[in-house]
Motif scaffolding. Structure first.
Motif, PDB file in Angstrom:
ATOM      1  N   GLY A 159       0.799  -1.219   0.000  1.00 30.99           N
ATOM      2  CA  GLY A 159       0.000   0.000   0.000  1.00 30.99           C
ATOM      3  C   GLY A 159       0.827   1.262   0.000  1.00 30.99           C
ATOM      4  N   GLN A 160       1.994   1.228  -0.654  1.00 35.84           N
ATOM      5  CA  GLN A 160       2.841   2.411  -0.697  1.00 35.84           C
ATOM      6  C   GLN A 160       3.654   2.407  -1.987  1.00 35.84           C
ATOM      7  N   GLU A 161       3.938   3.586  -2.495  1.00 27.10           N
ATOM      8  CA  GLU A 161       4.771   3.733  -3.672  1.00 27.10           C
ATOM      9  C   GLU A 161       6.218   3.849  -3.209  1.00 27.10           C
ATOM     10  N   PRO A 162       7.056   2.840  -3.474  1.00 25.58           N
ATOM     11  CA  PRO A 162       8.413   2.863  -2.933  1.00 25.58           C
ATOM     12  C   PRO A 162       9.274   3.934  -3.592  1.00 25.58           C
ATOM     13  N   LEU A 167      17.280  -2.153  -4.665  1.00 22.04           N
ATOM     14  CA  LEU A 167      16.763  -3.469  -4.274  1.00 22.04           C
ATOM     15  C   LEU A 167      15.649  -3.330  -3.250  1.00 22.04           C
ATOM     16  N   PHE A 168      15.849  -2.467  -2.248  1.00 23.30           N
ATOM     17  CA  PHE A 168      14.825  -2.256  -1.230  1.00 23.30           C
ATOM     18  C   PHE A 168      13.558  -1.663  -1.853  1.00 23.30           C
ATOM     19  N   ASN A 169      13.729  -0.721  -2.791  1.00 14.06           N
ATOM     20  CA  ASN A 169      12.565  -0.164  -3.480  1.00 14.06           C
ATOM     21  C   ASN A 169      11.847  -1.233  -4.285  1.00 14.06           C
ATOM     22  N   ASP A 170      12.601  -2.103  -4.966  1.00 10.65           N
ATOM     23  CA  ASP A 170      11.989  -3.195  -5.717  1.00 10.65           C
ATOM     24  C   ASP A 170      11.189  -4.115  -4.796  1.00 10.65           C
ATOM     25  N   ALA A 171      11.652  -4.238  -3.541  1.00 10.90           N
ATOM     26  CA  ALA A 171      10.937  -5.064  -2.560  1.00 10.90           C
ATOM     27  C   ALA A 171       9.721  -4.345  -1.982  1.00 10.90           C
ATOM     28  N   GLY A 172       9.551  -3.071  -2.329  1.00  6.94           N
ATOM     29  CA  GLY A 172       8.394  -2.313  -1.892  1.00  6.94           C
ATOM     30  C   GLY A 172       8.644  -1.370  -0.743  1.00  6.94           C
ATOM     31  N   LEU A 173       9.878  -1.294  -0.245  1.00  6.61           N
ATOM     32  CA  LEU A 173      10.179  -0.471   0.915  1.00  6.61           C
ATOM     33  C   LEU A 173      10.389   0.994   0.544  1.00  6.61           C
ATOM     34  N   LEU A 174      10.077   1.841   1.507  1.00  8.36           N
ATOM     35  CA  LEU A 174      10.484   3.235   1.454  1.00  8.36           C
ATOM     36  C   LEU A 174      11.880   3.322   2.050  1.00  8.36           C
ATOM     37  N   VAL A 175      12.814   3.937   1.345  1.00  8.32           N
ATOM     38  CA  VAL A 175      14.196   4.032   1.796  1.00  8.32           C
ATOM     39  C   VAL A 175      14.525   5.492   2.086  1.00  8.32           C
ATOM     40  N   ALA A 203       7.949  16.663   9.041  1.00 12.52           N
ATOM     41  CA  ALA A 203       6.577  16.915   8.593  1.00 12.52           C
ATOM     42  C   ALA A 203       6.560  17.406   7.145  1.00 12.52           C
ATOM     43  N   GLU A 204       7.530  18.239   6.785  1.00 11.92           N
ATOM     44  CA  GLU A 204       7.611  18.739   5.411  1.00 11.92           C
ATOM     45  C   GLU A 204       7.898  17.603   4.435  1.00 11.92           C
ATOM     46  N   ILE A 205       8.785  16.699   4.815  1.00 15.21           N
ATOM     47  CA  ILE A 205       9.097  15.561   3.940  1.00 15.21           C
ATOM     48  C   ILE A 205       7.893  14.635   3.823  1.00 15.21           C
ATOM     49  N   LEU A 206       7.196  14.409   4.923  1.00 19.53           N
ATOM     50  CA  LEU A 206       6.007  13.545   4.885  1.00 19.53           C
ATOM     51  C   LEU A 206       4.942  14.120   3.953  1.00 19.53           C
ATOM     52  N   ARG A 207       4.805  15.423   3.924  1.00 20.08           N
ATOM     53  CA  ARG A 207       3.847  16.031   2.997  1.00 20.08           C
ATOM     54  C   ARG A 207       4.266  15.756   1.553  1.00 20.08           C
ATOM     55  N   LYS A 208       5.562  15.751   1.308  1.00 21.94           N
ATOM     56  CA  LYS A 208       6.058  15.453  -0.035  1.00 21.94           C
ATOM     57  C   LYS A 208       5.759  14.005  -0.415  1.00 21.94           C
ATOM     58  N   GLY A 223       2.147   9.287  -2.546  1.00 20.17           N
ATOM     59  CA  GLY A 223       2.514   7.895  -2.801  1.00 20.17           C
ATOM     60  C   GLY A 223       2.122   6.948  -1.679  1.00 20.17           C
ATOM     61  N   LEU A 224       1.488   7.475  -0.630  1.00 17.89           N
ATOM     62  CA  LEU A 224       1.106   6.638   0.509  1.00 17.89           C
ATOM     63  C   LEU A 224      -0.395   6.457   0.582  1.00 17.89           C
ATOM     64  N   GLN A 225      -1.067   6.645  -0.541  1.00 18.97           N
ATOM     65  CA  GLN A 225      -2.525   6.574  -0.555  1.00 18.97           C
ATOM     66  C   GLN A 225      -3.059   5.277  -1.149  1.00 18.97           C
ATOM     67  N   GLN A 226      -2.154   4.378  -1.567  1.00 23.59           N
ATOM     68  CA  GLN A 226      -2.620   3.126  -2.167  1.00 23.59           C
ATOM     69  C   GLN A 226      -3.312   2.258  -1.121  1.00 23.59           C
ATOM     70  N   LYS A 227      -4.161   1.371  -1.607  1.00 24.89           N
ATOM     71  CA  LYS A 227      -4.811   0.402  -0.731  1.00 24.89           C
ATOM     72  C   LYS A 227      -4.009  -0.894  -0.712  1.00 24.89           C
ATOM     73  N   ARG A 228      -3.878  -1.476   0.464  1.00 22.51           N
ATOM     74  CA  ARG A 228      -3.197  -2.759   0.559  1.00 22.51           C
ATOM     75  C   ARG A 228      -4.100  -3.878   0.050  1.00 22.51           C
ATOM     76  N   TYR A 229      -3.450  -4.964  -0.405  1.00 22.63           N
ATOM     77  CA  TYR A 229      -4.237  -6.149  -0.748  1.00 22.63           C
ATOM     78  C   TYR A 229      -4.908  -6.680   0.518  1.00 22.63           C
ATOM     79  N   THR A 230      -6.130  -7.114   0.391  1.00 25.37           N
ATOM     80  CA  THR A 230      -6.849  -7.687   1.538  1.00 25.37           C
ATOM     81  C   THR A 230      -7.008  -9.186   1.413  1.00 25.37           C
TER      82      THR A 230
END
Length: 218
Positions: free
Chosen positions: A38-41, A108-116, A201-206, A210-217
């Motif tokens: 549920g996140q854009e890496p 590699l971490f981004n390919d795995a879906g992580l935020l780095v 907080a400024e970085i989180l707004r940026k 990309g953090l609005q995706q829905k996770r698989y249920t």
């Protein structure tokens, strides 16, 4: 039934012209992992002088993301030199190799879906452009902590500037070695004017779009 799908969109990286290695594609696309989490890496690449606050902001950003239910990981410059880059010094060539390794791990971490989140001085523009090329421009968010040298030296959290002024350390970025600031970063933050909380907080707004995706249920 055995699923033999291959995702051609996950292109093989450049192997430097070697003919003795083969790229094996996964049957899972990077986009599937992103949807699962549920996140854009992306890789948040923090650059700036020693003492600008890179590590402090990186680990607080990681903590805040985890608290939001996001999967994130910090690659810190000093920590990486305890393991992955323990064989490298601080010559321009070694700095470039250090950044290349960090960028490859970030990819590699981004390919795995992580935020780095990375915290590297990364003083040279060409090295940061190398990192952008490895990670991918669409995943690379360069943030310049543009805190003035005077402020960084006053903070001197590791006592490095004192050692530099005594002549115990040579080739130190910002004093006896150059720092090339980004020409067009995604964001500039002066930590002499912004608190850690305000900076994060400024970085989180940026990152928010990309953090609005829905996770698989299922």
């Amino acid at each position: 039934m055995n699923d033999e799908r291959v995702f051609e969109t996950d292109a093989a990286p450049d192997c430097g012209g070697r003919i003795d290695v083969t790229w094996h594609r996964s049957a899972v696309a990077a986009a599937d992992r992103a949807r699962l989490l549920g996140q854009e890496p992306v890789t948040v690449w923090l650059t700036g002088l020693s003492g600008a606050g890179k590590s402090t902001i990186a680990f607080e950003l990681e903590r805040r993301l985890i608290a939001q239910g996001r999967l994130a990981f910090v690659l810190d410059g000093d920590n990486v030199r305890h393991g992955l880059s323990r064989d490298l010094g601080f010559s321009p060539e070694d700095r470039m190799e250090n950044i290349r390794r960090a960028a490859e791990v970030s990819k590699l971490f981004n390919d795995a879906g992580l935020l780095v989140v990375t915290a590297f001085i990364s003083p040279y523009r060409c090295d940061r452009e190398l990192a952008r090329a490895v990670i991918g421009a669409d995943r690379f968010i360069e943030i310049h902590l543009c805190t003035d040298l005077r402020v960084c030296e006053e903070r001197d959290p590791k006592g490095l500037y004192q050692k530099v002024r005594r002549g115990a350390i040579g080739g130190f970025t910002g004093v006896s070695a150059p720092y090339e600031p980004p020409e067009a970063p995604a964001m500039r933050i002066d930590t002499a004017r912004s608190t850690v909380e305000e900076s994060v907080a400024e970085i989180l707004r940026k990152l928010a779009p990309g953090l609005q995706q829905k996770r698989y249920t299922s």
